[in-house]
Design a protein around this motif. Sequence first.
Motif, mmCIF file in Angstrom:
data_model
loop_
_atom_site.group_PDB
_atom_site.id
_atom_site.type_symbol
_atom_site.label_atom_id
_atom_site.label_comp_id
_atom_site.label_asym_id
_atom_site.label_seq_id
_atom_site.Cartn_x
_atom_site.Cartn_y
_atom_site.Cartn_z
ATOM 1 N N LEU A 122 0.537 -0.817 -0.448
ATOM 2 C CA LEU A 122 0.430 -0.174 0.093
ATOM 3 C C LEU A 122 1.016 1.119 -0.106
ATOM 4 C CD1 LEU A 122 -2.981 -1.095 2.507
ATOM 5 C CD2 LEU A 122 -3.210 -0.739 0.313
ATOM 6 N N ALA A 123 2.092 0.864 0.740
ATOM 7 C CA ALA A 123 2.875 2.708 0.664
ATOM 8 C C ALA A 123 3.200 3.004 -0.079
ATOM 9 C CB ALA A 123 3.779 2.365 2.140
ATOM 10 N N LEU A 124 4.034 1.433 -1.459
ATOM 11 C CA LEU A 124 4.063 1.710 -2.779
ATOM 12 C C LEU A 124 3.314 2.488 -3.530
ATOM 13 C CD1 LEU A 124 6.552 -1.493 -2.898
ATOM 14 C CD2 LEU A 124 7.389 0.682 -2.733
ATOM 15 N N SER A 125 1.891 2.111 -3.343
ATOM 16 C CA SER A 125 1.385 2.394 -4.365
ATOM 17 C C SER A 125 0.635 3.918 -4.347
ATOM 18 C CB SER A 125 -0.241 1.701 -4.717
ATOM 19 O OG SER A 125 -0.329 1.780 -3.375
ATOM 20 N N GLU A 126 1.225 4.382 -2.502
ATOM 21 C CA GLU A 126 0.578 5.743 -2.903
ATOM 22 C C GLU A 126 1.758 6.479 -2.940
ATOM 23 O OE1 GLU A 126 -0.839 5.527 0.776
ATOM 24 O OE2 GLU A 126 -2.010 4.365 0.696
ATOM 25 N N LEU A 127 3.233 6.261 -3.601
ATOM 26 C CA LEU A 127 4.195 6.538 -3.146
ATOM 27 C C LEU A 127 4.066 7.464 -4.900
ATOM 28 C CD1 LEU A 127 6.803 7.748 -2.551
ATOM 29 C CD2 LEU A 127 8.355 5.908 -3.185
ATOM 30 N N VAL A 128 4.306 8.684 -5.101
ATOM 31 C CA VAL A 128 4.200 9.578 -6.215
ATOM 32 C C VAL A 128 5.716 10.459 -6.426
ATOM 33 C CG1 VAL A 128 3.072 11.340 -7.094
ATOM 34 C CG2 VAL A 128 1.238 9.575 -5.873
ATOM 35 N N ARG A 129 5.379 10.423 -7.772
ATOM 36 C CA ARG A 129 6.126 11.673 -8.454
ATOM 37 C C ARG A 129 5.330 12.110 -9.810
ATOM 38 N NH1 ARG A 129 7.842 12.231 -4.367
ATOM 39 N NH2 ARG A 129 10.298 12.048 -3.759
ATOM 40 N N ARG A 130 6.367 13.598 -9.907
ATOM 41 C CA ARG A 130 5.429 14.549 -10.660
ATOM 42 C C ARG A 130 3.841 13.854 -11.223
ATOM 43 N NH1 ARG A 130 10.568 13.872 -15.090
ATOM 44 N NH2 ARG A 130 11.919 15.524 -13.873
ATOM 45 N N GLU A 131 3.456 13.361 -9.894
ATOM 46 C CA GLU A 131 2.417 13.881 -10.094
ATOM 47 C C GLU A 131 1.437 12.020 -10.511
ATOM 48 O OE1 GLU A 131 0.400 16.878 -11.549
ATOM 49 O OE2 GLU A 131 1.079 18.677 -10.302
ATOM 50 N N ARG A 132 2.880 11.246 -10.659
ATOM 51 C CA ARG A 132 2.075 9.910 -11.375
ATOM 52 C C ARG A 132 3.363 9.081 -10.512
ATOM 53 N NH1 ARG A 132 5.266 8.599 -16.326
ATOM 54 N NH2 ARG A 132 3.788 6.569 -16.211
ATOM 55 N N PRO A 133 1.718 8.146 -10.024
ATOM 56 C CA PRO A 133 2.848 6.852 -9.268
ATOM 57 C C PRO A 133 4.022 5.995 -9.766
ATOM 58 C CG PRO A 133 0.340 6.012 -10.246
ATOM 59 C CD PRO A 133 0.812 7.428 -10.705
ATOM 60 N N ILE A 134 4.845 5.670 -9.371
ATOM 61 C CA ILE A 134 5.708 5.234 -9.394
ATOM 62 C C ILE A 134 5.561 3.602 -10.204
ATOM 63 C CG2 ILE A 134 7.400 6.246 -7.727
ATOM 64 C CD1 ILE A 134 7.634 3.532 -5.927
ATOM 65 N N PRO A 135 6.996 3.472 -11.091
ATOM 66 C CA PRO A 135 6.015 1.335 -11.440
ATOM 67 C C PRO A 135 7.231 0.763 -10.526
ATOM 68 C CG PRO A 135 7.910 3.764 -13.416
ATOM 69 C CD PRO A 135 7.575 4.031 -11.539
ATOM 70 N N ILE A 136 6.522 -0.151 -11.464
ATOM 71 C CA ILE A 136 7.293 -0.811 -9.762
ATOM 72 C C ILE A 136 7.725 -2.185 -10.175
ATOM 73 C CG2 ILE A 136 6.244 -2.938 -8.368
ATOM 74 C CD1 ILE A 136 4.773 -1.025 -6.975
ATOM 75 N N ILE A 137 8.920 -3.397 -10.546
ATOM 76 C CA ILE A 137 9.474 -3.990 -11.234
ATOM 77 C C ILE A 137 9.370 -5.467 -9.942
ATOM 78 C CG2 ILE A 137 11.362 -5.358 -12.626
ATOM 79 C CD1 ILE A 137 12.636 -2.235 -13.003
ATOM 80 N N THR A 138 8.397 -6.163 -10.986
ATOM 81 C CA THR A 138 8.216 -7.146 -9.839
ATOM 82 C C THR A 138 9.363 -8.520 -10.224
ATOM 83 O OG1 THR A 138 6.943 -8.182 -7.738
ATOM 84 C CG2 THR A 138 5.871 -7.926 -10.032
ATOM 85 N N GLN A 139 9.841 -9.045 -9.209
ATOM 86 C CA GLN A 139 9.538 -10.953 -9.917
ATOM 87 C C GLN A 139 9.024 -11.730 -9.713
ATOM 88 O OE1 GLN A 139 14.120 -11.704 -8.127
ATOM 89 N NE2 GLN A 139 13.567 -9.520 -7.654
ATOM 90 N N ASN A 140 7.571 -11.105 -8.521
ATOM 91 C CA ASN A 140 6.559 -11.814 -7.955
ATOM 92 C C ASN A 140 5.156 -12.275 -8.976
ATOM 93 O OD1 ASN A 140 7.922 -11.846 -5.605
ATOM 94 N ND2 ASN A 140 6.360 -9.331 -5.300
ATOM 95 N N ILE A 141 5.125 -13.465 -8.764
ATOM 96 C CA ILE A 141 4.058 -13.468 -9.441
ATOM 97 C C ILE A 141 2.541 -14.031 -8.767
ATOM 98 C CG2 ILE A 141 5.545 -15.622 -10.782
ATOM 99 C CD1 ILE A 141 4.826 -17.682 -9.754
ATOM 100 N N ASP A 142 2.463 -13.450 -7.916
ATOM 101 C CA ASP A 142 1.112 -12.925 -7.299
ATOM 102 C C ASP A 142 0.773 -11.550 -7.502
ATOM 103 O OD1 ASP A 142 1.962 -10.686 -5.868
ATOM 104 O OD2 ASP A 142 2.883 -12.032 -4.392
ATOM 105 N N ASP A 143 -0.843 -11.115 -7.525
ATOM 106 C CA ASP A 143 -1.127 -9.896 -8.446
ATOM 107 C C ASP A 143 -1.520 -8.309 -7.067
ATOM 108 O OD1 ASP A 143 -2.915 -11.301 -6.347
ATOM 109 O OD2 ASP A 143 -4.908 -10.436 -8.495
ATOM 110 N N LEU A 144 -0.334 -8.584 -6.106
ATOM 111 C CA LEU A 144 -0.846 -8.509 -4.477
ATOM 112 C C LEU A 144 -0.256 -6.510 -5.006
ATOM 113 C CD1 LEU A 144 0.207 -9.849 -1.419
ATOM 114 C CD2 LEU A 144 -2.089 -9.635 -2.874
ATOM 115 N N HIS A 145 0.556 -6.530 -5.680
ATOM 116 C CA HIS A 145 0.805 -5.071 -6.239
ATOM 117 C C HIS A 145 -0.535 -4.427 -6.760
ATOM 118 C CE1 HIS A 145 5.209 -4.354 -4.829
ATOM 119 N NE2 HIS A 145 5.625 -5.709 -5.585
#
Length: 254
Positions: free
Chosen positions: A84-107
């Motif tokens: 949740l903290a990552l989904s709320e982190l914003v830069r230049r009015e855009r959410p930050i991109p996430i590169i994940t190795q995880n195969i779940d969909d929790l992000h």
Amino acid sequence: MAILEQAANALNDAKTIVCFSGAGISAESGIPTYRDGTTGLWAGHSHQQMETARAFRQNPRLIWGWYLWRRQQAVRAQPNAAHLALSELVRRERPIPIITQNIDDLHERAGSLEVVHLHGSLSSSKCFACHRPALVTPAPIPEEGLLVEPPRCVRCNGKLRPGHVWYGEDLPAGTWKSAVSLVENCDILLSVGTSGVVTPAANLPEIALSAGATVIHVNTDDVGSGAPNELMLIGKATEILPRLCSPLVTEDHA
Ligand code: APR
């Protein structure tokens, strides 16, 4: 200066932030990490043995049963405070991109919009013979340890297999290129909950450092390489990320 404050200041100053996540971020949602190994009725079967074409050829019912059970585990899990903290982190009015190795969909379920899945997804399956994606998503199963006959491909009658990346296989087309481009162009790579042992994903922090970025690691173990541009925050992702990403310390000054 305390290391958390130093990292928060670095995030504050950054114009471009990218997150790189591994199994540790989902551990506190109840999904065991790879280094934890297998438990319960799967104890004794390692990920490295089970996630291969050879294992599927030898015992498709075991691999398919395990896959459906892991999907059930992911369906039951809920995003935690770190997602949740990552989904709320914003830069230049855009959410930050996430590169994940995880195969779940929790992000995604936490609300993150731009998620690059380097190792694919538990929600997809495909034909072991003709490699085409399955048209119907098989339902997860609640019982651990069941041997389940894989369904058949409607096009060629081959057996269906999990769609995510197995050991020794290539990453999904385009994902590696997207990931490298993101890390080569960021000021900060926030690397969360990964042991950094499985390549090529494990090379991303090094690629970011070589391109001049700062890498902030968040992990219960010390996984830093000792590079000057690295900050190592040791602790649980659910405890560190909400503090690190708090709007008070990451207000955009760009
Ligand atoms: N908070 C932060 N970090 C944690 C937590 C937590 N609560 N719990 C565990 N960790 C850390 C561990 O210290 C370890 O460094 O998460 C990391 C998990 O490491 P791995 O299990 O190796 O997961 P990951 O790095 O994602 O594995 C990479 O290996 O088997 C393959 O394809 C699979 O994507 C996977 C890849």
